[in-house]
Design a protein around this motif. Structure first.
Motif, short mmCIF file in Angstrom:
data_model
loop_
_atom_site.label_atom_id
_atom_site.label_comp_id
_atom_site.label_asym_id
_atom_site.label_seq_id
_atom_site.Cartn_x
_atom_site.Cartn_y
_atom_site.Cartn_z
N ASN A 49 -7.04 25.72 -9.04
CA ASN A 49 -7.39 26.02 -10.44
C ASN A 49 -6.72 27.31 -10.93
O ASN A 49 -7.05 27.82 -11.98
N ARG A 75 -6.63 26.17 -19.39
CA ARG A 75 -8.06 26.30 -19.67
C ARG A 75 -8.69 24.93 -19.82
O ARG A 75 -9.78 24.67 -19.32
N ARG A 78 -9.00 23.39 -16.43
CA ARG A 78 -10.04 24.01 -15.60
C ARG A 78 -11.42 23.41 -15.88
O ARG A 78 -12.29 23.45 -15.02
N ARG A 79 -11.62 22.88 -17.11
CA ARG A 79 -12.90 22.26 -17.41
C ARG A 79 -13.18 21.09 -16.48
O ARG A 79 -14.32 20.75 -16.23
N GLY A 106 -15.66 26.28 -21.81
CA GLY A 106 -14.36 25.69 -22.10
C GLY A 106 -14.40 24.69 -23.26
O GLY A 106 -13.37 24.36 -23.82
N ALA B 183 -13.13 30.34 -14.18
CA ALA B 183 -12.95 29.02 -13.59
C ALA B 183 -13.56 27.91 -14.44
O ALA B 183 -13.22 26.74 -14.26
N THR B 184 -14.46 28.25 -15.39
CA THR B 184 -15.04 27.20 -16.22
C THR B 184 -14.08 26.76 -17.32
O THR B 184 -14.37 25.81 -18.03
N GLY B 185 -12.96 27.49 -17.49
CA GLY B 185 -12.05 27.16 -18.58
C GLY B 185 -12.31 28.01 -19.81
O GLY B 185 -11.83 27.70 -20.89
N ALA B 186 -13.08 29.10 -19.64
CA ALA B 186 -13.38 29.97 -20.77
C ALA B 186 -12.14 30.74 -21.21
O ALA B 186 -11.26 31.01 -20.40
#
Lengths: 263, 272
Positions: A49, A75, A78-79, A106, B183-186
């Motif tokens: 990731n 991003r 990564r969700r 995200g 890591a959550t895509g934030a």
């Protein structure tokens, strides 16, 4: 579903943490990654990731090469990858609910997340997940009020609310007592089965890994030295991965006491 | 640490080897000699007549100061309120500038370590190196005397203090929480909001009340250079040798500082 091709990471210090790792994980497969400290286990999952930027090679998730994505696309990618951490990595001063909902960041814009105005479906899902991991009464508690096992359950809920295809799990039980460790491992494996998720679980505890996963990868000095089922872990294999030691006690069959009550 | 071996093979341990020990001794010797020399110089320059009658003069001024002129209090309420406002608004204004500077200065959050970070550090150092009284002198010259000059002086002086403490707090955060949010895509801003801000809130609140407490004390003297507040009355009373007024002002300042310390101790206690 996830393919690693010649994934390599060399740190600026010159240490070669991953040396051209090739690995393919089909959809729905849970695998354990074992190996001595410094073998590159954490680097491997973080290179997927891109919390750690790989030096070369590629990681392909559902046809998308993660190593080539721009920051915006990364991003969004990564969700689809939930991550679970050794020391839980919850935001200690936020409530359990905020921690779970942070898995939605995200999908939510800045101002909505600033005002904590998450969409109702996400909140419904958060409640469902908290109930599933056995923490439905804890939503309003602050994360630092919880015990280790409870915190890891929040960490699991945070990863799952991302609606991931893949779980990257870094030493989920290293800070937990033996009984809680088993419950957490069982919970992770059950949830993966329920939702058809693939998972890579870094784990120190070989006996625990053998109890729960169908496939074990042995990593040593950044290279895969073993890939097989839990029953193929012979003393010779463990000696190859970790070095000389008496392995009989580690690989002895351990009865799984069936206590699935939440802690 | 020094480990030596005697001929019969015994290992001898001492905290320092001989060379280090001698260096330390020499430094102490030079330091002491320098101190004695300075002492002698100061002593030669002192006008001892003034020195020896100091107790008498102090007693004289002390005698004239009591009792404080209580009814002068009616003229102190307004400047006291000004002082409080200078401290409070000055602290608030400094925070508005100090928070972004702290994020630019912290190694783990700065967007650019080669230009923006040194710039932020420069602002911090220059703000800290100039006393608020000197800031006030400059600002009274630039924007004229009054409360506003004092307010700006206090806020400029506080930027460095607040930003320095805050950026140190930012550098000490638990990085794994930041990693987890990333890591959550934030997005970058969301990571700041969820991963960093909650971790530095206690430090931010503590720094704020601490600086406010200091600013109450500093703003009491700003009037001496014409920047508003109770110091103005102090200046006037000193110039006219009105000692009973001076003693009342000192009492009022003491009380104000005591109250501000009590408040900030309460607030810090509540946060931690």
């Amino acid at each position: 579903m996830l393919q690693l091709q010649k994934l390599t990471k060399r740190y600026p210090t010159g240490d070669l943490a991953l040396n051209a790792v090739d690995l393919e994980i089909p959809k729905g497969q849970v695998l354990a990654l074992i190996g001595p400290s410094g073998a590159g286990k954490s680097t491997l999952i973080r290179s997927i990731n891109r919390l750690v930027e790989p030096t070369s090679g590629s990681a392909i998730l559902d046809g998308v090469n993660l190593t080539e994505l721009s920051s915006g696309a990364l991003r969004r990618a990564r969700r689809r990858m939930g991550m679970i951490f050794q020391e839980y990595a919850l935001v200690e001063r936020l409530s359990v609910m905020e921690n779970v909902l942070s898995g939605q960041l995200g999908y939510v814009g800045f101002w909505r997340s600033f005002l904590r105005k998450f969409p109702q479906p996400a909140i419904d899902e958060a409640f469902r997940l908290l109930e599933r991991v056995g923490l439905d009464q804890m939503a309003d508690k602050r994360a630092d009020e919880l015990s280790g096992g409870q915190r890891q359950r929040v960490g699991i809920a945070r990863a799952l609310i991302q609606d991931p295809q893949l779980l990257l799990v870094d030493e989920p039980t290293a800070s937990l007592d033996p009984k809680t460790s088993r419950q957490i491992m069982r919970l992770i494996c059950e949830l993966c089965a329920e939702r058809g998720l693939s998972a890579i679980i870094n784990i120190h505890d070989v006996a625990l890994a053998k109890m729960f996963v169908p496939r074990v990868i042995g990593l040593k000095l950044g290279e895969i030295v073993f890939d097989g089922g839990p029953d193929d872990l012979t003393p010779e294999v463990l000696t190859d991965i970790y070095g000389e030691e008496d392995w009989e006690a580690t690989i002895a069959k351990i009865d799984d006491d069936d206590d699935s009550d939440p802690v | 640490m020094a480990i030596t071996q005697t001929p019969d093979g015994t290992k001898v341990w001492a905290l320092r080897d001989t060379r280090t020990q001698l260096t330390i001794w020499a430094k102490w010797f030079i330091g002491t000699a320098l101190f004695m020399y300075c002492w002698q110089q100061i002593s030669a320059e002192t006008n001892w007549d003034f020195f020896w009658d100091a107790p008498a003069i102090a007693a004289d001024i002390g005698g004239r100061s009591v009792p404080p002129k209580w009814d002068y209090m009616s003229k102190l309420w307004a400047p006291l309120w000004d002082t409080l406002n200078i401290a409070t608004l000055g602290t608030a204004l400094s925070l508005v500038m100090a928070v972004p500077i702290a994020f630019l200065a912290a190694r783990n959050t700065t967007p650019n370590a080669y230009i923006l970070r040194p710039l932020a550090l420069l602002i911090i150092v220059s703000s800290r190196s100039i006393n608020s009284l000197i800031w006030a002198l400059l600002l009274v010259a630039i924007i004229g005397p009054g409360v506003f000059a004092g307010l700006i002086a206090i806020s400029l002086r506080s930027i460095g203090f607040c930003a320095k403490l805050l950026y140190e707090a930012i550098e000490e955060i638990d990085q794994s929480q930041v990693e987890a949010i990333t890591a959550t895509g934030a997005s970058r801003w969301q990571v700041m909001l969820y991963g960093i801000v909650p971790q530095i809130m206690p430090a931010l609140a503590g720094i704020t009340v601490f600086r406010w407490d200091i600013n109450i004390r500093e703003s009491t003297v700003l009037g001496l250079v014409g920047a508003g507040g109770i110091g103005l009355q102090m200046q006037g009373s000193l110039n006219t040798l009105a000692w009973p007024q001076v003693s009342l002002i000192l009492l009022v300042i003491l009380l104000a500082v005591l109250i501000s310390e009590w408040v900030s101790a309460k607030v810090r206690g509540a946060i931690i």
